[in-house]
Motif scaffolding. Structure first.
Motif, PDB file in Angstrom:
ATOM      1  N   ASN A 388       7.832 -22.071   0.097  1.00 31.60           N
ATOM      2  CA  ASN A 388       7.763 -21.298  -1.145  1.00 31.60           C
ATOM      3  C   ASN A 388       6.775 -20.153  -0.959  1.00 31.60           C
ATOM      4  O   ASN A 388       5.561 -20.337  -1.075  1.00 31.60           O
ATOM      5  N   VAL A 389       7.301 -18.990  -0.648  1.00 30.84           N
ATOM      6  CA  VAL A 389       6.445 -17.834  -0.372  1.00 30.84           C
ATOM      7  C   VAL A 389       5.909 -17.276  -1.682  1.00 30.84           C
ATOM      8  O   VAL A 389       6.662 -16.916  -2.584  1.00 30.84           O
ATOM      9  N   LYS A 390       4.577 -17.240  -1.792  1.00 31.23           N
ATOM     10  CA  LYS A 390       3.926 -16.639  -2.950  1.00 31.23           C
ATOM     11  C   LYS A 390       3.444 -15.252  -2.555  1.00 31.23           C
ATOM     12  O   LYS A 390       2.668 -15.111  -1.616  1.00 31.23           O
ATOM     13  N   GLU A 391       3.923 -14.281  -3.300  1.00 28.20           N
ATOM     14  CA  GLU A 391       3.620 -12.895  -2.956  1.00 28.20           C
ATOM     15  C   GLU A 391       2.176 -12.571  -3.332  1.00 28.20           C
ATOM     16  O   GLU A 391       1.830 -12.411  -4.494  1.00 28.20           O
ATOM     17  N   GLY A 392       1.318 -12.487  -2.303  1.00 28.19           N
ATOM     18  CA  GLY A 392      -0.081 -12.166  -2.526  1.00 28.19           C
ATOM     19  C   GLY A 392      -0.327 -10.670  -2.505  1.00 28.19           C
ATOM     20  O   GLY A 392       0.601  -9.856  -2.538  1.00 28.19           O
ATOM     21  N   PHE A 393      -1.603 -10.320  -2.401  1.00 27.62           N
ATOM     22  CA  PHE A 393      -1.970  -8.908  -2.426  1.00 27.62           C
ATOM     23  C   PHE A 393      -1.369  -8.156  -1.245  1.00 27.62           C
ATOM     24  O   PHE A 393      -0.896  -7.024  -1.390  1.00 27.62           O
ATOM     25  N   GLY A 394      -1.380  -8.808  -0.060  1.00 31.09           N
ATOM     26  CA  GLY A 394      -0.890  -8.135   1.155  1.00 31.09           C
ATOM     27  C   GLY A 394       0.567  -7.739   1.051  1.00 31.09           C
ATOM     28  O   GLY A 394       0.940  -6.581   1.277  1.00 31.09           O
ATOM     29  N   LEU A 395       1.429  -8.710   0.690  1.00 36.66           N
ATOM     30  CA  LEU A 395       2.860  -8.425   0.563  1.00 36.66           C
ATOM     31  C   LEU A 395       3.136  -7.451  -0.588  1.00 36.66           C
ATOM     32  O   LEU A 395       3.984  -6.564  -0.478  1.00 36.66           O
ATOM     33  N   HIS A 396       2.410  -7.643  -1.690  1.00 36.48           N
ATOM     34  CA  HIS A 396       2.605  -6.747  -2.840  1.00 36.48           C
ATOM     35  C   HIS A 396       2.235  -5.310  -2.479  1.00 36.48           C
ATOM     36  O   HIS A 396       2.974  -4.362  -2.812  1.00 36.48           O
ATOM     37  N   HIS A 397       1.107  -5.147  -1.781  1.00 38.15           N
ATOM     38  CA  HIS A 397       0.660  -3.819  -1.379  1.00 38.15           C
ATOM     39  C   HIS A 397       1.635  -3.192  -0.381  1.00 38.15           C
ATOM     40  O   HIS A 397       1.912  -1.987  -0.427  1.00 38.15           O
ATOM     41  N   MET A 398       2.179  -4.038   0.508  1.00 36.30           N
ATOM     42  CA  MET A 398       3.150  -3.552   1.483  1.00 36.30           C
ATOM     43  C   MET A 398       4.411  -3.034   0.776  1.00 36.30           C
ATOM     44  O   MET A 398       4.939  -1.961   1.121  1.00 36.30           O
ATOM     45  N   LYS A 399       4.884  -3.795  -0.207  1.00 33.40           N
ATOM     46  CA  LYS A 399       6.084  -3.382  -0.942  1.00 33.40           C
ATOM     47  C   LYS A 399       5.837  -2.079  -1.714  1.00 33.40           C
ATOM     48  O   LYS A 399       6.721  -1.218  -1.808  1.00 33.40           O
ATOM     49  N   GLU A 400       4.631  -1.913  -2.230  1.00 30.78           N
ATOM     50  CA  GLU A 400       4.302  -0.677  -2.938  1.00 30.78           C
ATOM     51  C   GLU A 400       4.338   0.521  -1.996  1.00 30.78           C
ATOM     52  O   GLU A 400       4.855   1.589  -2.349  1.00 30.78           O
ATOM     53  N   ARG A 401       3.773   0.352  -0.805  1.00 28.63           N
ATOM     54  CA  ARG A 401       3.773   1.432   0.187  1.00 28.63           C
ATOM     55  C   ARG A 401       5.202   1.837   0.548  1.00 28.63           C
ATOM     56  O   ARG A 401       5.539   3.020   0.619  1.00 28.63           O
ATOM     57  N   VAL A 402       6.039   0.812   0.818  1.00 29.53           N
ATOM     58  CA  VAL A 402       7.416   1.087   1.234  1.00 29.53           C
ATOM     59  C   VAL A 402       8.212   1.693   0.084  1.00 29.53           C
ATOM     60  O   VAL A 402       9.069   2.572   0.285  1.00 29.53           O
ATOM     61  N   LYS A 403       7.934   1.240  -1.139  1.00 36.47           N
ATOM     62  CA  LYS A 403       8.642   1.768  -2.312  1.00 36.47           C
ATOM     63  C   LYS A 403       8.366   3.261  -2.500  1.00 36.47           C
ATOM     64  O   LYS A 403       9.256   4.027  -2.894  1.00 36.47           O
ATOM     65  N   LEU A 404       7.118   3.686  -2.182  1.00 38.80           N
ATOM     66  CA  LEU A 404       6.769   5.102  -2.284  1.00 38.80           C
ATOM     67  C   LEU A 404       7.583   5.947  -1.315  1.00 38.80           C
ATOM     68  O   LEU A 404       7.782   7.145  -1.532  1.00 38.80           O
ATOM     69  N   LEU A 405       8.055   5.293  -0.233  1.00 38.33           N
ATOM     70  CA  LEU A 405       8.879   5.998   0.760  1.00 38.33           C
ATOM     71  C   LEU A 405      10.367   5.745   0.517  1.00 38.33           C
ATOM     72  O   LEU A 405      11.200   6.044   1.378  1.00 38.33           O
ATOM     73  N   SER A 406      10.688   5.150  -0.643  1.00 36.71           N
ATOM     74  CA  SER A 406      12.081   4.835  -1.018  1.00 36.71           C
ATOM     75  C   SER A 406      12.703   3.818  -0.067  1.00 36.71           C
ATOM     76  O   SER A 406      13.917   3.829   0.170  1.00 36.71           O
TER      77      SER A 406
END
Length: 429
Positions: A388-406
């Protein structure tokens, strides 16, 4: 000065064993010489099953054998890390032991105790000690007179003592048995001191590990404080930059626009001239903002290419953690826009850190590829994974970075953990 009871007990065992060997050899030598001088050799041979070994050879075999054992044990202490040499020396020790016991008519096997004690002294691995114990049991059984007398023709110590009267025979038997008992006791004391030493060493190692864990916790706390202080300093720097550059520019623009609104209906030319000035101010302000943002660029990417920065990071991880990282790049070049490079670097850094810290991985695979105009990054590890993967700060921050690049981030965990990042690459520079 601390007394080394282990060393003392080993030396005591050594001395007692040699005393008994000397005693037995002396009894056999003197008894044989007495039989020859008293012309009773024929009567002695009539009660024995075999002809004794020549008397002169016994003290030579025992004496030279004891010296050889001392030399071999010294050599073993210097070559304990070399397996084949150690096996050869142990085999030589065993051969010498049987020669000594043969010379003493297998009347004592205390010399085997010395070999076993030395084996345990030089062997720290538990499995190897079990093997040494099995070897010892086999040797101890084979060194028994009652067993060896069926295999080879030997005369027992009892047969030599039979030529004496009852009192002398009893006294010599008592001395021999006493010496053997002392050997057994010395061996038991040696094993007790050895166990105690190992327990003390284990306690020391445990105490050092506990101290190291405490220091690691303190160091982690200091690192977090330092990181927060760094973040605070960076926020203050950015605030100053915004205040000194962007704030000043926006204030000037706001004032200039208000002036244009006032004069646009009165003097169009003056209003256009004012707008040109405001345009120049805006361009200068944009340059100031770009300069401020450029200072936030990752140090590793400041003066190096993305590929070099990634290889350097991977090399540092391998050297500091011992984890094997396989980096596979299927692209001819890793040159992207600066914001893309920073995001890619942080994605690899965060995924690798998570694989080591949380997944306890020993191997990590990082691969780069292209699918049309999309950059594909796959990071896999052989760690423990997570159901059960819990999305912590690291994964959340990674997704934010990638989202900024579409782009998109996918991850899943079966055997280990896998992160798949897909980022559309901008062609224009």
């Amino acid at each position: 000065m601390k007394i080394n009871y282990l060393d003392i007990s080993f030396k005591t065992l050594f001395i007692l064993c040699f005393i008994q060997l000397f005693f037995v050899t002396s009894v056999i030598y003197i008894t044989t010489d007495l039989l020859i001088r008293s012309y009773n050799a024929y009567s002695y041979l009539s009660i024995t099953s075999s002809i004794p070994v020549a008397t002169i050879y016994r003290p030579l075999i025992v004496g030279s054998g004891c010296i050889a054992l001392v030399i071999i044990m010294k050599l073993r202490s210097k070559t304990r890390e070399r397996l084949m040499i150690n096996i050869g020396l142990i085999s030589l020790e065993i051969i010498i032991c049987f020669l000594i016991m043969y010379a003493t008519s297998y009347s004592t096997n205390a010399v085997i105790l010395i070999v076993l004690a030395n084996m345990f002294r030089m062997t720290e691995d538990r499995d190897n000690r079990i093997v040494a114990l099995i070897i010892f049991i086999i040797l101890f059984v084979l060194s028994n007179y009652n067993i060896m007398s069926y295999l080879i023709d030997i005369n027992s110590l009892e047969s030599y003592l039979s030529v004496y009267n009852h009192n002398a025979r009893s006294l010599l038997n008592v001395i021999n048995n006493l010496l053997y008992t002392l050997n057994i006791m010395a061996f038991i004391f040696y094993m007790l001191f050895l166990i105690q030493n190992q327990f003390n060493e284990s306690q020391k190692i445990k105490a050092l590990n506990d101290e190291l864990n405490d220091l690691n916790i303190q160091l982690k706390g200091y690192a977090e404080i330092k990181e927060k202080m760094g973040e605070t300093r960076e926020r203050n720097r950015i605030a100053r930059e915004i205040h000194d550059t962007l704030g000043h520019t926006l204030t000037g623009l706001a004032t200039g626009i208000d002036a244009c609104k006032t004069i646009v209906g009165i003097d169009t030319k003056a209003a256009l001239k004012q707008l040109e000035i405001l345009s120049d101010v805006a361009k200068e302000g944009l340059k100031d903002v770009r300069r401020s943002v450029s200072k936030l660029r990752i140090d590793a990417l400041e003066n190096h290419t993305l590929k070099y920065a990634l290889e350097k990071m991977i090399s540092e991880y391998e050297h500091t953690t011992g984890v094997t990282i396989h980096f596979m790049c299927h692209l001819s070049s890793l040159e992207f826009q600066s914001d893309e490079e920073e995001a890619i670097y942080r994605i690899v850094q965060e995924s690798t850190t998570n694989a080591i810290r949380h997944g306890k991985a020993s191997e990590i695979y990082i691969s780069f590829g292209m699918d049309r105009d999309n950059l594909i990054i796959i990071i896999e590890d052989n760690g423990t994974g997570c159901q059960n993967v819990k999305e912590g700060f690291g994964l959340h921050h990674m997704k934010e970075r990638v989202k900024l690049l579409s782009g998109t981030v996918r991850y899943y965990s079966t055997a280990g953990f896998t992160v798949i990042v897909e980022v559309p690459v901008r062609k224009e520079k």
